[in-house]
Motif scaffolding. Structure first.
Motif, PDB file in Angstrom:
ATOM      1  N   LEU A 214     -34.330 -33.577  13.334  1.00 32.35           N
ATOM      2  CA  LEU A 214     -32.947 -34.047  13.470  1.00 32.35           C
ATOM      3  C   LEU A 214     -32.841 -35.155  14.508  1.00 32.35           C
ATOM      4  CD1 LEU A 214     -31.050 -30.617  13.315  1.00 32.35           C
ATOM      5  CD2 LEU A 214     -31.486 -32.251  11.471  1.00 32.35           C
ATOM      6  N   LEU A 215     -33.561 -35.014  15.633  1.00 34.76           N
ATOM      7  CA  LEU A 215     -33.557 -36.076  16.641  1.00 34.76           C
ATOM      8  C   LEU A 215     -34.182 -37.351  16.091  1.00 34.76           C
ATOM      9  CD1 LEU A 215     -32.668 -33.816  18.558  1.00 34.76           C
ATOM     10  CD2 LEU A 215     -34.297 -34.690  20.233  1.00 34.76           C
ATOM     11  N   THR A 216     -35.262 -37.203  15.314  1.00 34.49           N
ATOM     12  CA  THR A 216     -35.905 -38.364  14.702  1.00 34.49           C
ATOM     13  C   THR A 216     -34.977 -39.044  13.706  1.00 34.49           C
ATOM     14  OG1 THR A 216     -38.067 -37.303  14.951  1.00 34.49           O
ATOM     15  CG2 THR A 216     -37.922 -39.122  13.389  1.00 34.49           C
ATOM     16  N   LEU A 217     -34.245 -38.240  12.934  1.00 37.82           N
ATOM     17  CA  LEU A 217     -33.301 -38.782  11.961  1.00 37.82           C
ATOM     18  C   LEU A 217     -32.254 -39.660  12.647  1.00 37.82           C
ATOM     19  CD1 LEU A 217     -32.105 -38.792   9.060  1.00 37.82           C
ATOM     20  CD2 LEU A 217     -30.790 -36.767   9.727  1.00 37.82           C
ATOM     21  N   LEU A 218     -31.724 -39.181  13.771  1.00 40.60           N
ATOM     22  CA  LEU A 218     -30.698 -39.940  14.483  1.00 40.60           C
ATOM     23  C   LEU A 218     -31.256 -41.224  15.090  1.00 40.60           C
ATOM     24  CD1 LEU A 218     -28.770 -37.013  16.217  1.00 40.60           C
ATOM     25  CD2 LEU A 218     -28.106 -38.326  14.198  1.00 40.60           C
ATOM     26  N   GLU A 219     -32.474 -41.161  15.630  1.00 34.55           N
ATOM     27  CA  GLU A 219     -33.087 -42.371  16.189  1.00 34.55           C
ATOM     28  C   GLU A 219     -33.309 -43.408  15.104  1.00 34.55           C
ATOM     29  OE1 GLU A 219     -35.888 -45.279  16.932  1.00 34.55           O
ATOM     30  OE2 GLU A 219     -36.602 -43.492  15.847  1.00 34.55           O
ATOM     31  N   ARG A 220     -33.712 -42.972  13.928  1.00 40.44           N
ATOM     32  CA  ARG A 220     -33.951 -43.903  12.828  1.00 40.44           C
ATOM     33  C   ARG A 220     -32.642 -44.455  12.264  1.00 40.44           C
ATOM     34  NH1 ARG A 220     -39.172 -42.922   9.343  1.00 40.44           N
ATOM     35  NH2 ARG A 220     -40.669 -42.439  10.985  1.00 40.44           N
ATOM     36  N   ARG A 221     -31.540 -43.779  12.532  1.00 35.95           N
ATOM     37  CA  ARG A 221     -30.231 -44.290  12.122  1.00 35.95           C
ATOM     38  C   ARG A 221     -29.673 -45.283  13.145  1.00 35.95           C
ATOM     39  NH1 ARG A 221     -26.445 -39.372   9.840  1.00 35.95           N
ATOM     40  NH2 ARG A 221     -27.527 -39.048   7.851  1.00 35.95           N
TER      41      ARG A 221
ATOM     42  N   ALA B 187     -40.916 -41.989  17.891  1.00 38.14           N
ATOM     43  CA  ALA B 187     -40.744 -43.348  17.359  1.00 38.14           C
ATOM     44  C   ALA B 187     -42.071 -44.089  17.295  1.00 38.14           C
ATOM     45  CB  ALA B 187     -39.751 -44.122  18.224  1.00 38.14           C
ATOM     46  N   PHE B 188     -42.942 -43.863  18.277  1.00 36.73           N
ATOM     47  CA  PHE B 188     -44.188 -44.620  18.358  1.00 36.73           C
ATOM     48  C   PHE B 188     -45.312 -44.002  17.533  1.00 36.73           C
ATOM     49  CE2 PHE B 188     -41.941 -46.001  22.132  1.00 36.73           C
ATOM     50  CZ  PHE B 188     -42.242 -47.346  22.182  1.00 36.73           C
ATOM     51  N   VAL B 189     -45.412 -42.684  17.529  1.00 38.60           N
ATOM     52  CA  VAL B 189     -46.557 -41.999  16.925  1.00 38.60           C
ATOM     53  C   VAL B 189     -46.193 -41.331  15.603  1.00 38.60           C
ATOM     54  CG1 VAL B 189     -48.389 -40.308  17.359  1.00 38.60           C
ATOM     55  CG2 VAL B 189     -47.468 -41.630  19.247  1.00 38.60           C
ATOM     56  N   GLY B 190     -44.906 -41.057  15.396  1.00 45.65           N
ATOM     57  CA  GLY B 190     -44.500 -40.343  14.193  1.00 45.65           C
ATOM     58  C   GLY B 190     -44.251 -38.880  14.501  1.00 45.65           C
TER      59      GLY B 190
ATOM     60  N   ILE C 106     -42.225 -35.873   5.823  1.00 50.60           N
ATOM     61  CA  ILE C 106     -42.560 -36.409   4.500  1.00 50.60           C
ATOM     62  C   ILE C 106     -41.326 -36.441   3.600  1.00 50.60           C
ATOM     63  CG2 ILE C 106     -43.910 -35.994   2.404  1.00 50.60           C
ATOM     64  CD1 ILE C 106     -46.108 -34.850   4.211  1.00 50.60           C
ATOM     65  N   LEU C 107     -40.509 -35.369   3.679  1.00 50.49           N
ATOM     66  CA  LEU C 107     -39.345 -35.263   2.806  1.00 50.49           C
ATOM     67  C   LEU C 107     -38.236 -36.237   3.207  1.00 50.49           C
ATOM     68  CD1 LEU C 107     -37.963 -33.680   0.478  1.00 50.49           C
ATOM     69  CD2 LEU C 107     -37.016 -32.155   2.223  1.00 50.49           C
ATOM     70  N   LEU C 108     -37.943 -36.326   4.508  1.00 47.53           N
ATOM     71  CA  LEU C 108     -36.808 -37.121   4.974  1.00 47.53           C
ATOM     72  C   LEU C 108     -37.157 -38.572   5.304  1.00 47.53           C
ATOM     73  CD1 LEU C 108     -35.020 -34.591   7.384  1.00 47.53           C
ATOM     74  CD2 LEU C 108     -34.370 -35.173   5.032  1.00 47.53           C
ATOM     75  N   PHE C 109     -38.351 -38.771   5.866  1.00 47.08           N
ATOM     76  CA  PHE C 109     -38.659 -40.083   6.431  1.00 47.08           C
ATOM     77  C   PHE C 109     -39.736 -40.853   5.682  1.00 47.08           C
ATOM     78  CE2 PHE C 109     -37.801 -37.259  10.237  1.00 47.08           C
ATOM     79  CZ  PHE C 109     -36.440 -37.472  10.179  1.00 47.08           C
ATOM     80  N   GLY C 110     -40.319 -40.236   4.681  1.00 41.73           N
ATOM     81  CA  GLY C 110     -41.324 -40.950   3.902  1.00 41.73           C
ATOM     82  C   GLY C 110     -42.586 -41.284   4.677  1.00 41.73           C
ATOM     83  N   GLU C 111     -42.897 -40.487   5.702  1.00 37.27           N
ATOM     84  CA  GLU C 111     -44.122 -40.743   6.462  1.00 37.27           C
ATOM     85  C   GLU C 111     -45.345 -40.563   5.554  1.00 37.27           C
ATOM     86  OE1 GLU C 111     -44.669 -38.716  10.114  1.00 37.27           O
ATOM     87  OE2 GLU C 111     -42.882 -39.540  11.058  1.00 37.27           O
ATOM     88  N   TYR C 112     -46.290 -41.441   5.710  1.00 32.40           N
ATOM     89  CA  TYR C 112     -47.572 -41.430   4.993  1.00 32.40           C
ATOM     90  C   TYR C 112     -47.446 -41.811   3.527  1.00 32.40           C
ATOM     91  CZ  TYR C 112     -48.472 -38.751   9.173  1.00 32.40           C
ATOM     92  OH  TYR C 112     -48.530 -38.346  10.476  1.00 32.40           O
ATOM     93  N   ARG C 113     -46.272 -42.281   3.093  1.00 39.43           N
ATOM     94  CA  ARG C 113     -46.155 -42.759   1.718  1.00 39.43           C
ATOM     95  C   ARG C 113     -47.000 -44.027   1.563  1.00 39.43           C
ATOM     96  NH1 ARG C 113     -41.148 -41.062  -0.576  1.00 39.43           N
ATOM     97  NH2 ARG C 113     -40.881 -38.875   0.018  1.00 39.43           N
ATOM     98  N   ARG C 114     -47.736 -44.110   0.473  1.00 37.26           N
ATOM     99  CA  ARG C 114     -48.561 -45.274   0.154  1.00 37.26           C
ATOM    100  C   ARG C 114     -49.587 -45.585   1.251  1.00 37.26           C
ATOM    101  NH1 ARG C 114     -43.564 -45.904  -1.931  1.00 37.26           N
ATOM    102  NH2 ARG C 114     -43.412 -46.561  -4.115  1.00 37.26           N
ATOM    103  N   SER C 115     -50.090 -44.532   1.865  1.00 33.69           N
ATOM    104  CA  SER C 115     -51.148 -44.716   2.863  1.00 33.69           C
ATOM    105  C   SER C 115     -52.507 -44.675   2.176  1.00 33.69           C
ATOM    106  CB  SER C 115     -51.067 -43.633   3.935  1.00 33.69           C
ATOM    107  OG  SER C 115     -49.892 -43.777   4.709  1.00 33.69           O
ATOM    108  N   SER C 116     -53.555 -44.898   2.950  1.00 27.42           N
ATOM    109  CA  SER C 116     -54.905 -44.928   2.387  1.00 27.42           C
ATOM    110  C   SER C 116     -55.427 -43.508   2.132  1.00 27.42           C
ATOM    111  CB  SER C 116     -55.850 -45.636   3.362  1.00 27.42           C
ATOM    112  OG  SER C 116     -55.951 -44.904   4.578  1.00 27.42           O
TER     113      SER C 116
END
Length: 429
Positions: free
Chosen positions: A47-54, A127-130, A380-390
């Motif tokens: 939730l904190l990450t969601l708000l920072e990304r907003r 924000a920096f590391v995920g 993965i569900l909310l922020f799309g982390e690691y989408r289209r990664s190697s």
């Protein structure tokens, strides 16, 4: 709140025919507490990450979070901590506030201080590391150091032959987490190189975009968003988030993450000392702090430090964030409800972890540090982390999560049963 009262299942009428303050005593009850705590503690960082990304300033978010985080401890103390009649030997929450138990109170407040510093650091590290990698590294450091210390503080009630292999698995997860971050950073760098130079020009600015009047979840906005994992998505994310990360060294994020892990590794042992007085700092005959009372003092120091630092950060921000004011914070209702929810989830999660630790040993209760499994799901569900990664990143990510799952099962299997305290024994005699 109804979840907390599920555990109220046993009443003791012996000797005085009076209700005694409820405590979780069975291994099954302790594991149930850990499982609920695992979900709560794995969700609030998302939730904190969601708000920072907003685009919401982290100072505003953390001030809101601190309020409800403290309220959760107060609610627990005034409900579970007040069940039954009170006596000097079996004090409830309010009576313990007047007892001469300051050595234990200081341990509890020290635990709250390091937890507050750790939570504050992770808010920027996300924000920096995920989200997922930050949680994996901090949780693993917490277990490697904290569980080892708790094992000896708890008079070795946990099975060493099971506990320490679990700790080793967490240590391996730390290494894999660092590798995932490095691989994913390399993937993102390669994606950005495919864009024209002017597409990413100016993204090192510290200006925070304004979202007033724009609903970030509306269909109009979503239709304009690039697909998760693409270079355009990374650029859009950088433009709208409050903490700018382009052009900054990854060492900043990793340094914040390892500092937070070191802080987290100390709060559980400090709480253990507060409730069990292994170093015999209390006067003879003074009851140990109940979990609920210790958690209240723990949360008081956590609240005071968090609010103080973030009010300072309003006017003297770190990491090149823009200055703001207390008045601007009061008027910022964009996402305030999510910040309040994050504080409640963290508060109740910590309380349940401590309730389970008091029954089955704080080393085993550190199994709730499997919270990255929950956080990674949200990432993965909310922020799309690691989408289209190697493929390399995906392989490292799966290995990290598998190692984490194994570590959690092993750590829970090491659960023991706490012996009665010297004060409780003398009372029964």
């Amino acid at each position: 709140m109804s979840v907390l009262f599920v555990f109220i299942s046993r009443v003791d009428f012996s000797y005085s025919w009076r209700l005694k303050m409820y405590m979780v005593e069975s291994k099954e009850g302790a594991i149930a507490c850990m499982l609920f705590a695992l979900f709560f503690l794995g969700t609030w960082p998302a939730l904190l990450t969601l708000l920072e990304r907003r685009g919401r300033l982290p100072q505003h978010t953390y001030l809101d979070y601190s309020i409800t985080n403290f309220l959760a401890a107060l609610i627990i103390a005034l409900t579970l901590g007040e069940i039954g009649e009170s006596s000097y030997d079996h004090p409830n929450f309010r009576q313990q506030l007047y007892q001469d138990n300051w050595p234990s109170v200081m341990y509890a407040m020290a635990g709250g201080i390091v937890l507050s510093l750790g939570n504050l650091s992770t808010q920027y590290a996300f924000a920096f590391v995920g989200l997922s990698v930050t949680e994996v590294i901090t949780a693993s450091i917490t277990v490697v150091i904290g569980s080892t210390v708790n094992y000896f503080l708890d008079d070795k009630i946990n099975r060493a032959e099971v506990l320490f292999p679990g700790v080793a698995c967490f240590l391996i997860a730390v290494c894999l987490g660092s590798a995932v971050h490095s691989s994913n950073a390399a993937d993102n760098k390669e994606k950005l190189q495919s864009l024209p130079a002017d597409a990413v020009k100016g993204l090192k600015t510290t200006d925070v975009p304004s979202f007033s009047g724009k609903d970030l979840e509306s269909s109009d906005y979503l239709s304009q968003k690039a697909k998760a994992g693409t270079a355009n998505y990374l650029v859009e994310l950088e433009n709208r988030r409050s903490i700018k990360v382009f052009g900054k060294s990854t060492l900043i994020g990793l340094s914040l993450t390892f500092f937070a892990g070191a802080c987290f590794s100390l709060f559980s042992p400090a709480f253990n000392l507060a409730t069990n007085d292994q170093w015999h700092t209390l006067k003879e005959g003074v009851p140990h702090l109940a979990v609920y009372t210790a958690f209240f003092y723990f949360s008081v120091s956590c609240f005071v430090l968090g609010v103080t630092l973030n009010i300072i950060f309003l006017y003297q921000p770190i990491l090149n964030l823009p200055k703001t004011t207390f008045k601007a914070y009061l008027n910022d209702w964009n996402g305030r409800g999510w910040a309040f929810l994050a504080g409640f989830l963290c508060g109740f999660g910590n309380g349940l972890q401590f309730m389970g630790g008091q029954a089955a040993g704080y080393a085993a209760a550190d199994a709730v540090q499997a919270l990255p499994l929950v956080s990674t799901f949200w990432a993965i569900l909310l922020f799309g982390e690691y989408r289209r990664s190697s493929k390399k990143t995906y392989s490292l990510l799966v290995s990290m999560l598998v190692m984490f799952a194994v570590a959690v099962v092993v750590l829970m299997a090491s659960a023991g049963h706490r012996k009665e305290s010297r004060v409780a024994k003398s009372i029964e005699q």
